[in-house]
Design an enzyme around this catalytic site. Sequence first.
Site, mmCIF file in Angstrom:
data_model
loop_
_atom_site.group_PDB
_atom_site.id
_atom_site.type_symbol
_atom_site.label_atom_id
_atom_site.label_comp_id
_atom_site.label_asym_id
_atom_site.label_seq_id
_atom_site.Cartn_x
_atom_site.Cartn_y
_atom_site.Cartn_z
ATOM 1 N N ARG A 1 9.247 17.824 -40.715
ATOM 2 C CA ARG A 1 8.835 17.034 -39.546
ATOM 3 C C ARG A 1 8.906 15.538 -39.849
ATOM 4 N NH1 ARG A 1 9.350 21.575 -38.591
ATOM 5 N NH2 ARG A 1 8.032 22.943 -37.339
ATOM 6 N N SER B 1 3.181 21.801 -30.383
ATOM 7 C CA SER B 1 2.360 21.788 -31.596
ATOM 8 C C SER B 1 1.941 20.352 -31.905
ATOM 9 C CB SER B 1 3.147 22.368 -32.769
ATOM 10 O OG SER B 1 3.468 23.719 -32.527
ATOM 11 N N GLU C 1 1.666 15.810 -35.373
ATOM 12 C CA GLU C 1 3.124 15.838 -35.310
ATOM 13 C C GLU C 1 3.649 14.737 -34.401
ATOM 14 O OE1 GLU C 1 5.497 19.221 -34.556
ATOM 15 O OE2 GLU C 1 4.451 20.514 -35.956
#
Length: 342
Positions: free
Chosen positions: A166, A239, A335
């Site tokens: 990520r 998410s 995130e």
Amino acid sequence: MGGYTLIENAPLVTRNTLRVAARAKLLAEVRDAAKLPELLDFPAIRASRPFILGEGSNVLITGDIDRAVIAMDTRGVHVEQDGDVARIAVAAGERWDDFVRWTLGQGFAGLENLILIPGTVGAAPIQNIGAYGTEVAEFIESVEAWDLTERRVVTLDRSACTFAYRDSLFKHEPDRFIVTAVRFALPRSHTLRLDYAGIREELERMGVDKPAPFHVAEAVVHLRTRKLPDPAVIGNAGSFFKNPIVDAAQGEALKREHDQLVAWPGQDARWKLSAAWLIEAAGFKGMRDGDAGISNRHALVLVNHGKATGQELWAFAQRVIEGVQTRFGVRLEPEPMVIGTR
């Protein structure tokens, strides 16, 4: 104006999937990447580094943005065949899910596990989006971007993008690059990723014993639809928390203390822990405070039940982070990019 449109005091509520009612001092909608140098010479934009916004599916806006916002609305897909590999250049403004479905329709493999992820193609390398055992970096050959520091177009190959979980160069230098296109190398066939989060079981339910990429994509659609709330129904950014990575000693200690802990020991003496498990075990799944809360369908998803402000959503996320830290000694990280006045 040819190639772009400028809007002052622009509302952003429809441009972020958490449905935060923020505004931008100036919004530039770009339809032609070649016009970027001209656009960036405007005094109102040159005065401060612009913020780049795609579909707003990976951002939490905590207040009005007192600088220019650039939205890449460019379109275009160009394919070059190289034996069994297709090299595909895609404009930054193309919708990611539309592109994935197009690749499957053309018989290309690789992106099937990444279907139904919201956002634009240009945002994909920034986050190094991933799902169900696949990361987009595996299939990116290069990224074309406008370098705001050097004031020129640059092409960054995969290694120069410094992709990680990520993560990428673009996240570490968020005000430097405007992604204009992404070049992919997609094979006609490759080893399917089936051993993650119930894909094999879903394929069995579908009655598929010899899966092709489009079967895997269908299975992922079923799984995501069941687990994740639809942003069209309730505001969310997918998410919201990364799966934390800890050293093996901490991972083993946590597993001894919490035998139900969901974790994935890695090859590098580090463990990846399930943030969803940690959040649910800490009691936050389904919890809400006003209109800010955590989904009752998936503990990773921060949701806006109605008219929560960006500040309220960020405060609730901080509450979750602190709660997990207190309970397990593990600090979660968001995130999405968090932007605005905090």
